[in-house]
Scaffold this active site. Structure first.
Site, PDB file in Angstrom:
ATOM      1  N   HIS A   1       2.741 -11.301  14.259  1.00  8.04           N
ATOM      2  CA  HIS A   1       3.605 -12.409  15.024  1.00  8.04           C
ATOM      3  C   HIS A   1       3.898 -13.824  16.061  1.00  8.04           C
ATOM      4  CE1 HIS A   1       7.688 -11.187  16.918  1.00  8.04           C
ATOM      5  NE2 HIS A   1       7.204 -10.707  17.661  1.00  8.04           N
TER       6      HIS A   1
ATOM      7  N   THR B   1       0.677  -0.885   0.546  1.00  7.48           N
ATOM      8  CA  THR B   1      -0.116   0.186   0.283  1.00  7.48           C
ATOM      9  C   THR B   1       0.886   1.172   0.331  1.00  7.48           C
ATOM     10  OG1 THR B   1      -1.224   1.369   1.414  1.00  7.48           O
ATOM     11  CG2 THR B   1      -0.615   0.169   2.231  1.00  7.48           C
TER      12      THR B   1
END
Length: 420
Positions: free
Chosen positions: A383, A331
């Site tokens: 994560h 993006t």
């Protein structure tokens, strides 16, 4: 009478309902075959609904209605005669308007204001007198009641009159604003509601973390300046930044395969291909069309595909299939002036790269301070599946490709690498 029942077609796999965003025709209109008659919103895209046959249409759903795939939304009377032409209908208002302004009526218009002039509120003890609340405001501001026009009964000065009159004297107090204070409530589209749900779920259901770095755009600036005209003449598209970042990302994904993966319950799914979602801003919001197997694309192919997809998004022609899938997203908030941000993961993907604006900044190179076009880049990742080592290594690999595109992305031969 032959009547066709138009049903909502399936926009794509797993989509069971859509919302009627806008009817492009009115009940009773004559429509031509393949003429767009409505825009429908799904949770992935806005699509046009074309008429399946010519005829007079009868609407069976309202704007804002949520309808199931396969549900009848309108009827088309195929036996209805096509109107001979729209000219007579267009001229009708002119015939109606003609008698509204005859010459004989002009004196009446000139005389109309005369009787209105003497109309005035009756003079009473209340005329020009402030109410207790208004008097308190005027006393506090040191204003004379004679300076205020009353709008209350019989010309009495109300609290609102005093507040409004006090604004010029105060130079505009935030407590007595006189600007427009209207509000507009609009129902969110199905697409916007789905995006909202997805973004909230990402924040709640992933262990999202963002790491940052900066890249030197000097070499890319040089390559674009040197070859942009030749590149455009040969390939028919411009040489932009996105092709360099896409190639840098696909290289980094192959170096760090866990970044090119997703979680499916208790399992990790790794992809041996790089389907890159490119975030594109359109009239209906942010869309993310996908470049399939971007790792195999040339610079010209990346630029051509991005241009084609961006045009489809802008024109509302993008399909659900073209936005489905994707293993990683890029993006570019820099096109809107963003200097730094923490992009949100596009589920079920596990990572996203955010590009930002390019600023001429002083940096240290070989012990010397020089001015270079620099960009901050950010990578948000889940994560749960990607460790810090992989995320940082991935972003460093992207940085290497952007800082040194000739050696790393173009194979040491810039002309050959650009297909020139």
């Amino acid at each position: 009478m032959s009547v066709l029942e138009m049903k909502v077609p399936s926009p794509g796999e797993s989509i069971t309902e859509v919302e009627i965003a806008t009817w492009l025709v009115k009940d009773g209109d004559y429509v031509e075959k393949d003429q767009p008659i409505a825009e429908v919103d799904s949770d992935k895209a806005t699509l046009e609904l074309p008429a399946e046959q010519s005829g007079v249409i009868t609407l069976k759903a309202e704007e804002g209605d949520v309808v199931q795939v396969g549900q009848v939304v309108c009827l088309i009377d195929m036996d209805a005669a096509r109107p001979e032409g729209a000219a007579p209908a267009a001229e009708a208002p002119k015939q109606e308007e003609a008698p509204k302004a005859p010459k004989a009526a002009e004196p009446a218009k000139q005389e109309a204001p005369k009787p209105a002039a003497p109309v005035a509120a009756p003079q009473t003890y209340a005329t020009g007198a402030p109410s207790p609340a208004a008097k308190k405001i005027l006393d506090e501001k040191g204003m004379d009641a004679a300076q205020v026009s009353g709008t209350g009964r019989d010309g009495r000065i109300t609290k609102t009159d005093a507040e409004l009159a006090a604004v010029p004297a105060l130079g505009g107090s935030p407590m007595t604003a006189t600007g427009a204070r209207t509000t507009t409530t609009t129902k969110l589209s199905v697409l916007r509601r789905k995006i909202a749900q997805r973004l909230v779920s990402v924040k709640n259901e992933t262990a999202m973390l963002t790491t940052f770095n900066e890249v030197d755009m000097s070499e890319i600036f040089r390559l674009r300046k040197q070859y942009k005209e030749e590149f455009a003449q040969k390939h028919g598209v411009g040489l932009g930044f996105m092709s360099f970042f896409t190639k840098a990302v696909t290289r980094a994904l192959q170096m760090y395969p866990d970044v090119n993966a997703s979680i499916d319950g208790d399992f990790k799914v790794n992809y041996d291909f790089c389907d890159i979602s490119i975030a594109v801003s359109g009239p209906k919001g942010l869309m993310v069309p996908v470049l399939r197997n971007a790792e195999n694309m040339s610079f010209a192919s990346v630029e051509a595909n991005i241009k084609d997809l961006a045009i489809k998004v802008r024109d509302g022609k993008i399909t659900v299939d073209e936005m489905t899938g994707g293993t990683f997203t890029i993006t570019n908030g820099g096109t809107f002036g963003s200097m730094m941000s923490t992009p949100i993961i596009n589920p079920p993907q596990s990572a996203i790269l955010g590009m930002h604006n390019i600023i001429q900044r002083p940096v240290a190179v070989d012990g010397q301070v020089v001015i270079r076009p620099m960009m901050y880049v950010a990578m948000s990742y889940d994560h749960r599946i990607i460790d810090g080592k992989e995320s940082v290594g991935f972003l460093v690999a992207v940085k290497e490709g952007i800082d040194n595109p000739v050696e790393i992305l173009l194979g040491g031969d810039e002309r050959k690498g650009l297909g020139l």
